[in-house]
Motif scaffolding. Structure first.
Motif, PDB file in Angstrom:
ATOM      1  N   ASN A 135      25.208 -13.666 -24.625  1.00 24.63           N
ATOM      2  CA  ASN A 135      26.343 -13.182 -23.832  1.00 24.63           C
ATOM      3  C   ASN A 135      25.923 -12.197 -22.745  1.00 24.63           C
ATOM      4  O   ASN A 135      26.591 -12.074 -21.714  1.00 24.63           O
ATOM      5  N   SER A 136      24.837 -11.476 -22.992  1.00 29.99           N
ATOM      6  CA  SER A 136      24.424 -10.443 -22.040  1.00 29.99           C
ATOM      7  C   SER A 136      23.235 -10.861 -21.179  1.00 29.99           C
ATOM      8  O   SER A 136      22.789 -10.101 -20.316  1.00 29.99           O
ATOM      9  N   ASN A 137      22.719 -12.073 -21.403  1.00 23.99           N
ATOM     10  CA  ASN A 137      21.566 -12.558 -20.644  1.00 23.99           C
ATOM     11  C   ASN A 137      21.766 -14.033 -20.297  1.00 23.99           C
ATOM     12  O   ASN A 137      22.813 -14.608 -20.611  1.00 23.99           O
ATOM     13  N   LYS A 138      20.765 -14.616 -19.663  1.00 28.10           N
ATOM     14  CA  LYS A 138      20.854 -16.027 -19.295  1.00 28.10           C
ATOM     15  C   LYS A 138      19.595 -16.788 -19.727  1.00 28.10           C
ATOM     16  O   LYS A 138      18.852 -17.309 -18.904  1.00 28.10           O
ATOM     17  N   PRO A 139      19.353 -16.854 -21.037  1.00 30.30           N
ATOM     18  CA  PRO A 139      18.157 -17.554 -21.519  1.00 30.30           C
ATOM     19  C   PRO A 139      18.264 -19.063 -21.317  1.00 30.30           C
ATOM     20  O   PRO A 139      19.351 -19.643 -21.395  1.00 30.30           O
ATOM     21  N   ALA A 140      17.128 -19.692 -21.054  1.00 36.65           N
ATOM     22  CA  ALA A 140      17.104 -21.145 -20.850  1.00 36.65           C
ATOM     23  C   ALA A 140      16.796 -21.897 -22.132  1.00 36.65           C
ATOM     24  O   ALA A 140      17.252 -23.027 -22.326  1.00 36.65           O
TER      25      ALA A 140
END
Length: 397
Positions: free
Chosen positions: A103-108
């Motif tokens: 929710n707080s990051n944009k991991p792939a």
């Protein structure tokens, strides 16, 4: 093993015919999958990540207990590690922390490392990742042969990979394989595999020699009359050396450039040994479960911290290690060693700590959990004695 040590041709690059035989053995275990072969699990992880063609700075979710080279792989591709905590029931992803990190990051993508042959709630983890569009890679090095809902671990995400190294169920002097149902993805992996350089024969021989020494030292008769006394002497004279001997085999080191041996091709002897152990795997795991049954029976009336096959020995955990909580890992280990039982905890590094990020799960595993040895020559009475020793010292939770 001695023949493998002196066989120069065996330490050379495997032929395509030999590789094909290894791949077929892997397919017999996993069914309708495509396979790629690499020299190490770290190289397999590199191949998986590089095949995604991610932008520099992309975040990669990773659980903290793993081998340090996994961190080097992420950095080498210009990517950013994002550590997610582990819980202490299945020793896998803490879903609460996973959701928070997503929710707080944009991991792939995420690397799921299964520990100790214990199967977590895959449906929950996969559901969270799929909803967020996160690619899943599975490290099954400690959980080969394990299943969730009838599906082998390694087949719940984009791809799964295995490290065929010392003490594992399938030990072929290192070597690694990747399995996936995505044929186009595996085509990319095999294209990268075709660029690997010839293996260093001396490096392969050193791995074989180390495995030979390890197996001799841990033979139940040699351990009882030689190895244990030798370790006891070393422990008394040089505790640091004692800890180093039984500690991690892969040191924590950040490389500016990845070592060349990460990109050596798999050798003939590694492929051949992989085939032999894959054929024995079902029998090995069956025997391991029987050993675990004895330990569980001795633990009767006590709370078993680990889920025994999802609360049943009939499910597909593989018990690569039988891990229990204790008040103090050091005191519990010392207590058992004085009574002739050599044990310890995970030798995997807490790579989050090495990166100055504090997570509670890996610290708890390292400081307040130990392995109980599972051997065919131990019976329920032997395990009962182990647990009573720990109870007497106030160590058994």
């Amino acid at each position: 093993m001695i023949i493998s040590l002196v066989n120069e041709n065996g330490c050379k690059r495997a032929s395509e015919k030999t590789k094909s035989k290894s791949k077929e053995a892997i397919k017999r275990l996993y069914g309708d999958v495509d396979v790629a072969l690499f020299p190490y699990a770290r190289t397999s992880f590199y191949a998986c990540l590089s095949s995604l063609n991610l932008e520099v700075g992309t975040e990669i979710l990773i659980t903290p207990l793993t081998i340090p080279p996994m961190l080097n792989i992420i950095y080498s591709l210009g990517l950013k590690p994002l550590f997610v905590d582990i819980e202490l029931q299945y020793f896998n992803v803490c879903t609460k922390d996973l959701k928070a990190k997503i929710n707080s990051n944009k991991p792939a993508c995420i690397l799921l490392t299964y520990l100790f042959g214990i199967v977590p709630n895959i449906d929950e983890i996969v559901g969270i990742c799929n909803e967020a569009g996160i690619v899943i890679f599975e490290d099954i090095s400690q959980a080969i042969g394990a299943e969730f809902n009838g599906i082998p671990l390694g087949m719940h995400g984009k791809a799964g990979f295995y490290s065929s190294s010392i003490t594992k169920y399938v030990d072929s002097y290192n070597g690694s394989f990747i399995i996936s149902k995505d044929r186009r993805f595996v085509d990319k992996l095999n294209k990268l595999s075709s660029t690997l350089i010839s293996p260093d024969s001396w490096r392969i021989r050193k791995i074989i020699l180390k495995t030979l020494i390890w197996n001799i030292a841990l033979n139940k008769h040699i351990f009882k009359f030689i190895t244990y006394d030798l370790l006891n002497i070393i422990r008394r004279l040089n505790k640091e050396l004692f800890d180093n001997l039984l500690g991690p085999t892969t040191g924590f080191k950040l490389y500016k450039n990845l070592p060349n041996f990460y990109f050596e091709d798999i050798s003939k002897v590694q492929c051949e040994k992989m085939i032999i152990y894959l054929e024995k795997l079902e029998c090995l795991i069956s025997e391991r479960r029987k050993m675990a049954e004895k330990a569980v029976k001795a633990y009767k009336g006590r709370k078993v911290s680990m889920p025994i096959g999802g609360n049943s020995l009939n499910t597909k955990d593989t018990f690569w290690q039988f891990i229990i909580p204790v008040e103090s890992r050091n005191l519990a280990q010392e207590t058992l060693f004085k009574n002739g039982c050599e044990t310890g905890t995970s030798n995997l590094y807490n790579i989050a700590k090495e990166s100055n990020e504090k997570l509670s799960g890996p610290d708890a595993v390292k400081n307040s959990h130990i392995f109980i040895p599972l051997h065919k020559h131990l019976d329920t009475g032997d395990y009962d004695k182990i647990f009573r020793q720990l109870e007497k010292m106030g160590q058994l939770k």
